[in-house]
Design an enzyme around this catalytic site. Structure first.
Site, mmCIF file in Angstrom:
data_model
loop_
_atom_site.group_PDB
_atom_site.id
_atom_site.type_symbol
_atom_site.label_atom_id
_atom_site.label_comp_id
_atom_site.label_asym_id
_atom_site.label_seq_id
_atom_site.Cartn_x
_atom_site.Cartn_y
_atom_site.Cartn_z
ATOM 1 N N GLY A 46 0.868 -1.396 -0.058
ATOM 2 C CA GLY A 46 -0.015 -0.167 -0.015
ATOM 3 C C GLY A 46 0.852 1.092 0.250
ATOM 4 N N GLN A 51 3.154 10.124 1.221
ATOM 5 C CA GLN A 51 4.449 9.320 1.120
ATOM 6 C C GLN A 51 5.230 9.899 -0.109
ATOM 7 O OE1 GLN A 51 2.248 5.342 2.177
ATOM 8 N NE2 GLN A 51 4.302 5.157 3.185
ATOM 9 N N CYS A 94 6.034 0.087 7.432
ATOM 10 C CA CYS A 94 5.418 1.110 6.656
ATOM 11 C C CYS A 94 6.615 1.613 5.726
ATOM 12 C CB CYS A 94 5.209 2.217 7.405
ATOM 13 S SG CYS A 94 4.598 3.635 6.889
ATOM 14 N N LEU A 95 6.590 1.797 4.480
ATOM 15 C CA LEU A 95 7.590 2.162 3.565
ATOM 16 C C LEU A 95 8.218 3.781 4.078
ATOM 17 C CD1 LEU A 95 6.048 1.494 0.131
ATOM 18 C CD2 LEU A 95 7.843 0.179 1.274
ATOM 19 N N HIS A 136 -4.590 1.399 7.232
ATOM 20 C CA HIS A 136 -3.148 1.806 7.535
ATOM 21 C C HIS A 136 -2.870 3.065 6.405
ATOM 22 C CE1 HIS A 136 1.331 1.255 7.693
ATOM 23 N NE2 HIS A 136 1.303 2.087 6.819
ATOM 24 N N GLU A 137 -3.470 2.918 5.416
ATOM 25 C CA GLU A 137 -3.135 3.877 4.032
ATOM 26 C C GLU A 137 -4.108 5.209 4.533
ATOM 27 O OE1 GLU A 137 -0.555 3.682 2.599
ATOM 28 O OE2 GLU A 137 -0.441 1.557 3.006
ATOM 29 N N HIS A 140 -2.718 7.543 6.984
ATOM 30 C CA HIS A 140 -1.523 8.512 5.999
ATOM 31 C C HIS A 140 -2.268 9.741 5.912
ATOM 32 C CE1 HIS A 140 2.197 6.387 6.395
ATOM 33 N NE2 HIS A 140 1.719 5.053 5.738
HETATM 34 NI NI NI Z 1 2.567 3.262 5.715
#
Ligand code: NI
Length: 174
Positions: A46, A51, A94-95, A136-137, A140
């Site tokens: 995701g 991000q 998480c990226l 989760h996304e 963000h």
């Molecule tokens: Ni994340």
């Protein structure tokens, strides 16, 4: 399409609240394509626009395994309408927070209203891994990260560790 750079903590932009997308033009379509390409390139499941530094309410997900056919889903202006009482637990990464995994309990099922890639409003229910990933996304988009589930002390420790690692220059003696 192009791969964009993923922003990591402690970049303050990750705490910002993203703005809804009002019109669906060529730039928005390009952004979505880039998000997919960037996500696949980083082996993530995701990615939210914030991000890559774009404060727009758009996320992409694909929880299919490598052997399976790809199942990309793009959500524009997603809103969680309902959640189940039943919870599920995953260890989430998480990226934007390298090498950090945190056990987080979230509602097992969520119903999400969103605009799809064709500009159509949809309401859809998600379960299990996909449900967790979507939640989760969406977090963000509201400036919320997985480390916000931790105590301030633990959170600061993780941010310090990542910042140190990132800024670790070569040591030279001259
Ligand atoms: Ni994340």
């Amino acid at each position: 399409m192009s791969i964009r750079e993923i922003i990591t903590v402690p970049n303050e932009i990750l705490k910002e609240i993203s703005e809804p997308i009002e019109k669906f033009g060529i730039n928005e379509k390009k952004l979505i394509n880039d998000l997919f390409e960037t996500m696949y390139d980083s082996n993530g499941i995701g990615l939210a626009a914030v991000q890559v530094g774009i404060l727009k309410r758009v996320i992409v997900v694909d929880v299919s395994s490598k052997e399976e056919e790809k199942k990309p889903i793009c959500f524009v202006n997603p809103v969680i309408k309902k959640v189940s009482d039943e919870m599920s637990l995953y260890e989430e990464g998480c990226l934007s927070i390298p090498d950090t995994f945190i056990e987080i309990e979230r509602p097992k099922i969520c119903e999400v209203e969103y605009v799809d890639i064709n500009g159509k409003i949809k309401t859809q229910e998600f379960d299990g891994l996909l449900s967790t990933c979507v939640q989760h996304e969406i977090n963000h988009l509201d400036g919320k990260l997985i480390i916000d589930h931790l105590s301030k002390l633990k959170k600061d420790m993780i941010i310090k560790k990542i910042s140190k690692f990132k800024k670790n220059p070569d040591r030279i003696i001259v």
